[in-house]
Design a protein around this motif. Structure first.
Motif, PDB file in Angstrom:
ATOM      1  N   GLU A 128       0.596  -1.115  -0.088  1.00  0.00           N
ATOM      2  CA  GLU A 128       0.057   0.026   0.167  1.00  0.00           C
ATOM      3  C   GLU A 128       0.886   1.401   0.072  1.00  0.00           C
ATOM      4  O   GLU A 128       1.909   1.518   0.501  1.00  0.00           O
ATOM      5  CB  GLU A 128      -0.959  -0.093   1.169  1.00  0.00           C
ATOM      6  CG  GLU A 128      -0.193   0.194   2.664  1.00  0.00           C
ATOM      7  CD  GLU A 128      -1.251   0.085   3.596  1.00  0.00           C
ATOM      8  OE1 GLU A 128      -1.708   1.116   4.138  1.00  0.00           O
ATOM      9  OE2 GLU A 128      -1.456  -1.009   4.061  1.00  0.00           O
TER      10      GLU A 128
ATOM     11  N   GLU B  70       4.916   7.273   1.479  1.00  0.00           N
ATOM     12  CA  GLU B  70       5.181   6.401   2.164  1.00  0.00           C
ATOM     13  C   GLU B  70       4.590   4.980   1.586  1.00  0.00           C
ATOM     14  O   GLU B  70       3.603   4.915   0.916  1.00  0.00           O
ATOM     15  CB  GLU B  70       4.770   6.278   3.618  1.00  0.00           C
ATOM     16  CG  GLU B  70       3.287   6.550   3.798  1.00  0.00           C
ATOM     17  CD  GLU B  70       3.087   6.750   5.413  1.00  0.00           C
ATOM     18  OE1 GLU B  70       2.778   5.708   5.968  1.00  0.00           O
ATOM     19  OE2 GLU B  70       2.881   7.937   5.741  1.00  0.00           O
TER      20      GLU B  70
ATOM     21  N   THR C 159       3.919   0.589   2.462  1.00  0.00           N
ATOM     22  CA  THR C 159       4.144  -0.649   3.308  1.00  0.00           C
ATOM     23  C   THR C 159       4.002  -1.768   2.406  1.00  0.00           C
ATOM     24  O   THR C 159       3.226  -2.003   1.713  1.00  0.00           O
ATOM     25  CB  THR C 159       2.964  -0.482   4.397  1.00  0.00           C
ATOM     26  OG1 THR C 159       2.987   0.612   5.058  1.00  0.00           O
ATOM     27  CG2 THR C 159       3.150  -1.969   5.152  1.00  0.00           C
TER      28      THR C 159
ATOM     29  N   GLU D 275      -2.815   8.549   9.884  1.00  0.00           N
ATOM     30  CA  GLU D 275      -3.280   7.635   9.147  1.00  0.00           C
ATOM     31  C   GLU D 275      -3.486   6.283   9.497  1.00  0.00           C
ATOM     32  O   GLU D 275      -2.300   5.968  10.183  1.00  0.00           O
ATOM     33  CB  GLU D 275      -2.951   7.542   7.657  1.00  0.00           C
ATOM     34  CG  GLU D 275      -1.618   7.177   7.428  1.00  0.00           C
ATOM     35  CD  GLU D 275      -1.246   7.269   5.861  1.00  0.00           C
ATOM     36  OE1 GLU D 275      -1.299   6.592   5.303  1.00  0.00           O
ATOM     37  OE2 GLU D 275      -0.767   8.436   5.738  1.00  0.00           O
TER      38      GLU D 275
ATOM     39  N   THR E 188      -4.243   1.955   8.762  1.00  0.00           N
ATOM     40  CA  THR E 188      -4.699   0.888   7.821  1.00  0.00           C
ATOM     41  C   THR E 188      -5.105  -0.303   9.069  1.00  0.00           C
ATOM     42  O   THR E 188      -4.195  -0.702   9.716  1.00  0.00           O
ATOM     43  CB  THR E 188      -3.743   0.296   7.048  1.00  0.00           C
ATOM     44  OG1 THR E 188      -3.191   1.600   6.307  1.00  0.00           O
ATOM     45  CG2 THR E 188      -4.233  -0.708   5.935  1.00  0.00           C
TER      46      THR E 188
ATOM     47  N   GLU F  82      -1.729  -0.906  11.276  1.00  0.00           N
ATOM     48  CA  GLU F  82      -0.514   0.104  11.271  1.00  0.00           C
ATOM     49  C   GLU F  82      -1.167   1.501  11.357  1.00  0.00           C
ATOM     50  O   GLU F  82      -2.148   1.898  10.873  1.00  0.00           O
ATOM     51  CB  GLU F  82       0.241  -0.233  10.251  1.00  0.00           C
ATOM     52  CG  GLU F  82      -0.438  -0.034   8.751  1.00  0.00           C
ATOM     53  CD  GLU F  82       0.576  -0.210   7.621  1.00  0.00           C
ATOM     54  OE1 GLU F  82       1.426   0.486   6.999  1.00  0.00           O
ATOM     55  OE2 GLU F  82       0.521  -1.535   6.983  1.00  0.00           O
TER      56      GLU F  82
HETATM   57 NA    NA Z   1       0.039   2.633   5.652  1.00  0.00          NA
END
Ligand code: NA
Ligand SMILES: NC(=O)c1ccc[n+]([C@@H]2O[C@H](COP(=O)([O-])OP(=O)(O)OC[C@H]3O[C@@H](n4cnc5c(N)ncnc54)[C@H](O)[C@@H]3O)[C@@H](O)[C@H]2O)c1
Ligand SMILES: NC(=O)c1ccc[n+]([C@@H]2O[C@H](COP(=O)([O-])OP(=O)(O)OC[C@H]3O[C@@H](n4cnc5c(N)ncnc54)[C@H](O)[C@@H]3O)[C@@H](O)[C@H]2O)c1
Ligand SMILES: NC(=O)c1ccc[n+]([C@@H]2O[C@H](COP(=O)([O-])OP(=O)(O)OC[C@H]3O[C@@H](n4cnc5c(N)ncnc54)[C@H](O)[C@@H]3O)[C@@H](O)[C@H]2O)c1
Ligand SMILES: NC(=O)c1ccc[n+]([C@@H]2O[C@H](COP(=O)([O-])OP(=O)(O)OC[C@H]3O[C@@H](n4cnc5c(N)ncnc54)[C@H](O)[C@@H]3O)[C@@H](O)[C@H]2O)c1
Ligand code: NA
Lengths: 383, 383, 383, 383
Positions: free
Chosen positions: A310, B310, B312, C310, C312, D310
């Protein structure tokens, strides 16, 4: 190579940011960060310099450029000290930013636009003018038979009923006045068979569509990565949160649809198939021009093992777009000078939804661009 | 083109996942997802097929392959049904997975390794053997004068003191036995002047280092994107969280340092400068082979406006590595057959820290790979 | 305290996961992870045990529970070994999972539902039955005057025209049959004045709405954090990507709207104002029951400095919901036994859109829950 | 209630941001966003107002406050217009910001600090002074027997060898001069048995340690959520990327270790066990005071299903800390006035590593704070 850069939407964020930037770079107050043509591999004598660009344009609002510059500075899009430093020069540009002509027929409007371009050319003794559309994104227009036939179009334009959306009318006017036309928006622009005929008839190049400045830019390097590693992308979903003038307009469903479609095209083109998932655009006024985009990609690895990546992109849209406007003006001017006509496929590097049958992987688009810049150099004959 | 694939570390996760996968693909039970050479653009008759690979190898532990396969299935790295389906064939490979020889001198050990390779070759009537190191990452060895001189090295290997780390000894043994050698780890491997001399003397190719399977893979497409858009990267920081055998070993500071250095190399090579920030590797046992990497990139856009991206990455390391092992075996076999000697720079696409002066942008590495595959086809003469 | 747990939607993912889990915990094969009432602070003799629950229910499809269990195992929602281990006991439940009755009038249907409940009660000699709705989310029904008046409702139910949506009809039938009713979905359920009257008339408690299992759960702790630190939240935007049966249904605009509204309620309730931004729900079939939600919160710190967080969330929806179903059954049974009637506000901890005027911060909801469990203990009289 | 706020480290980022903010709020130029005591639920007459605070302090550097303010404005930590607006008042504070005294013995230094406090008190006719440490984080000091015994400490301070780290010497001096002391850093401060004796002897309260402004703040609401939902946290890993003066100091391993330990304490305290994983702090100069922290939490749901959340926190550290300094000064003054002595456990809401046996869940800390504010009101007698 004194080059006019005529902006449709000249009082908007992208337009004014590009003006402030060009003036600041010219004055030695800023680096040309984000200007692709200023990277060592692309610098070329075949291109007009940033300092050779002369600004003008049309808009439907009359906000002074200086006031817009102050707004941009307050929003953190351009540094306040630069907005202040170029204030006087910006004032000078005011004379060349005209209200968009409105006439009884679209044909007449086009001629009025052409007249404005002519005056701009002679006032500044320009070698050529490149017209770039950075105005508000339009909904897709209803189809019309005259879109496919230049003669029919010319006739229809003299009637009472509008036959072209504003972006295409601007393209028609520009090409009729001998000016190459580039569309930085997802609007129709020159993307009609009749306008292609016109461009070829007049020996002019044109380009578009939809500047690639954020999420789609990242997509255009990540999607080829999956393809080259033979990893199977199962889903690709994204959301773009943005405010600002562009965001407000994209909150309109029709404009939103045009944009979202343009943003997904890179996936089938580079992967060879369409993964599940959509791209959303959400208007959040408070975010202004600083867009946050989030994408989730899920993919299969060896033996079907599920994996995911992501990313969150947080960029200032106008600051990403503005240097590309300078690049596009310089490239299109050089292409014109080198005698190129029709769609400039080498500009795919800059667009979400590029014209023609072109590569969609950024790296290949970059090579095509570099080759084109070299070719302009060879083709150029001193003028 | 019956090709031996001799794995140093043959009982490890990457090795056994590559075996299960090759057997499952051969049996029509799985797709070759993640096998780069199976993508349409790279398929070539000049390469041995996945079905032409014969597995063998060395390890220092004696865990049965079948037991390791069950562990991999339980951890979700390979599907349970595939681990079960290939159980019998895996049992057949046991004969060819030997304990790593240990002898009085490193010279003697090398000869014993060579003898194992010889037996493997004749038992299976192999056209050639490719040796690939997928064993535990070593710390960098202390420098030694014999590393730079083949004659001195040969002499030193007969002494009591070890002069080479295990990976380099394996490379020496492989090359001495006429086998190309590839290092998938960041260990020394064939990366010593004396071993380069040996490879050239024996007319053998070699390759490495450090398989590019996650965060660095993404870096190798994102960093060129910033470069091509002339955006200035200010900081690039990352953290990798992983458990598993490899993770446990990387918790050792020396191995960690070797790996982390290898992971950052792509930035200066593609950007032309070194942004601030480091890459960390943290061992978190419970995560097993499913690594999560997070990277933050901050960059300057036009007029210095600050932006950030960013990402992940959540991937299964062994499942990402295993198909590349199959690719590397097939490519190196074809390169050998085509008469290539010395470092195989065309393999840069696969590595974090590739040999030679090569591009570090993934797209360019891909083109180099494609060109090489084409050249193998042309150069190949039946043998 | 033998307690019947009658599930509307008994063949769905949440329902069958809760059955498998209860059976596995009872058999000592699994820990009660995710069961709130099993945490040390809430354990109480006033509550029936997980082992005291007897399962039954209605559904409109006839997929065998065993087959559904296999599907859940394949999708990674429950471990395969547990699905297999409880197979036989699951088969025993089949007798108590009945097709939803369909009759000429809604009144008749309600009586048929009541008859099924009666048979369930006597077959298993149950102390009481709790009815929980875990069926597909409905669109909001059109308003009807009979919704506000019990006598009018009773009359209207005997007419030809349906007057209640299925969830409210189930609530009507349950309450009429003397059973407490809880709605885990955002559907209407008992949330009509006429049904509140019915519950009070019958001395029954009821609860709802919309299980809080992911993004909203996180919101219910993050939003109070901002409030308590006196930080000003400017925007809160989110997107939920999910597949599965629930996801497919939520792709319907009407159901989607019901759900999205329910998900945002926590913000004004805890912050005291409504930040900009929306919550989206996107159906992506391939993601199945593993939902990924992403939220961006931007806020002002001291002197207006802009900041952001943020998150997730990647969770398995059915695995998050199932243990709460067990908790809700046990709590509602204990509340009933303790003589509670009307809306159970202490269940706010479990719901996105809780009944009554209740706190929306998770920590306060937790305290209310703990106090209620203690009170059940005090109020309980042996039966 | 004219209250002196004496800052150790008065020329640092946190200190000067808190001064600018207090002055701007007093002048009606800014809202008290981030000031916890200004939220409706905590407003109380028992507390001095922000306008009642008088600033002074010690530092070891002599950068003018005005210059620091300009630096903070340039870095985007405070708005330029506010820095300019309070310029003159800031100049007035210069007289009360003294160089940290240095004398032959630590005893003498402490007396000189006390003398500075005395002069500050009389110049401004202050009701009381609260001393708050916002200076550079120290490494943990070597243990010394005198730390546990006040008489021994007094004797040792008159020797040549330093026996206390600077933060503890400041605490000793403050308490000896009759001033409550609060440590916003993870340094030793008043956290020594001998200093606790001193505080009680003098009837003074004290508080600390380590302001909770970012990642740990989020942890203190997320960890209780997992606990209350009975979900099993398996791993919790985090990384903090920051530049600025504090970041530079934390790059020193000893200070880093002190801080990282302080940051993890919330997990065992709220979960009841220690999940795997570490918290890292990485210095990245270019990020300045804008810290980015990323955390990954993996957890087990029902039946062991693996899930993850996260989060990325992007905050301005000084802007988060500064309003808390104002809160702490006001609270500690009120506590002093109300006759409280010893560690102020009600301040746990503000700290990563709070004193005493206190709750670590933010919601419970908030309730403790609210109760304390109420109690100050009751206890207060006009003075
Ligand atoms: Na993230
Ligand atoms: N910023 C980016 O990153 C980016 C990327 C791709 C495309 N674009 C497109 O660029 C365009 C400009 O974006 P912006 O942020 O500057 O928007 P903006 O709203 O700030 O500016 C648009 C300007 O166009 C003017 N305008 C509207 N209709 C017009 C017309 N018919 N003729 C002339 N002027 C007209 C408006 O008055 C306004 O001044 C949008 O269409 C946007 O979708 C921007
Ligand atoms: N998985 C990836 O994505 C990836 C990427 C790049 C590099 N690598 C490297 O690949 C290697 C293997 O990774 P893995 O996950 O399979 O690790 P692993 O721990 O599962 O396997 C390593 C195997 O090597 C064996 N071994 C150790 N020393 C040996 C020696 N001297 N000779 C022979 N065998 C020896 C061990 O007994 C073990 O069976 C590691 O060095 C890793 O750093 C892996
Ligand atoms: N899983 C979560 O985290 C979560 C959280 C909050 C709410 N919910 C709600 O719980 C419900 C169930 O979710 P799921 O994932 O199990 O969905 P699902 O689609 O797997 O199951 C729903 C079941 O209800 C049945 N059904 C449909 N209409 C019915 C009716 N009128 N009477 C009886 N049965 C009927 C369906 O046949 C199906 O078997 C949904 O409404 C969902 O929105 C779930
Ligand atoms: N900003 C936050 O969010 C936050 C949170 C928790 C803790 N803290 C702590 O607050 C402290 C201050 O942070 P900052 O960002 O203002 O740092 P800073 O580096 O900007 O300021 C520290 C100041 O302390 C001065 N100083 C150093 N040693 C001293 C001494 N012995 N006596 C008096 N002054 C001394 C320095 O000269 C400097 O002016 C740090 O210890 C930091 O770890 C900050
Ligand atoms: Na993120």
């Amino acid at each position: 190579m004194k080059t006019g850069l005529w902006l449709i939407g000249a009082r908007g964020s992208v337009a004014v940011t590009s003006m402030i930037g060009a003036l600041a770079i010219r004055a030695g107050l800023a680096e040309p960060t984000g200007c692709v043509l200023e990277s060592p591999e692309l610098r070329s004598d075949a291109l007009p310099g940033i300092g050779d660009l002369v600004f003008g344009g049309h808009d439907i609002v009359s906000t002074p450029l200086e006031k817009k510059a102050a707004t941009l500075a307050e929003a953190g899009i351009v540094p306040g000290r630069l907005a202040t430093a170029v204030q006087d020069v910006l004032l000078g540009i005011e004379h060349d930013v005209r209200p968009l002509p409105v006439a009884a027929t679209q044909g007449e409007t086009a001629r009025a636009i052409g007249a404005d371009l002519g005056r701009f050319r002679s006032r500044h003794r320009l070698d050529r003018i490149v017209v770039i559309n950075v105005s508000t994104t339009e909904p897709a227009p209803p189809p019309h038979p005259a879109h496919a036939d230049l003669a029919a179009l010319r006739a229809a334009l003299e009637g009472q009923e509008p036959v072209l959306p504003p972006s295409a009318l601007a393209a028609y006017a520009a090409l009729s006045a001998g000016c190459p036309y580039v569309d930085f928006t997802p609007s129709t622009g020159a993307r009609l068979p009749a306008l292609d005929t016109l461009a070829r008839e007049r020996g002019l190049p044109y380009g578009g569509h939809d500047g690639k400045t954020g999420e789609t830019l990242v997509k255009s390097v990540l999607a080829p990565m999956f393809a080259q590693r033979n990893l199977k992308v199962r889903t690709w979903s994204g959301i773009n949160l943005l405010g600002g003038g562009d965001g407000a307009n994209l909150a309109e469903p029709a404009a939103n649809a045009a944009k979202a479609a343009s943003k997904q095209r890179v996936l089938p083109e580079t992967l060879g198939y369409v993964p599940q998932g959509d791209t959303r655009i959400d208007f959040v006024a408070d975010l202004g021009d600083f867009k946050t985009a989030w994408d989730l990609v899920t993919f299969d690895g060896f033996l079907g093992t599920r994996m995911r990546v992501e990313f969150t992109w947080h960029g200032c849209d106008s600051a990403l777009a503005a240097p590309l406007i300078l690049d596009l003006a310089r490239l299109t001017a050089a292409a014109h000078r080198a005698g190129r006509t029709g769609p400039l496929t080498e500009l795919a590097f800059f667009f979400k939804d590029p014209l023609g049958s072109v590569p969609h992987a950024l790296a290949e688009q970059w090579r095509a661009l570099r080759a084109a810049v070299e070719a302009y150099g060879t083709a150029s004959t001193p003028r």
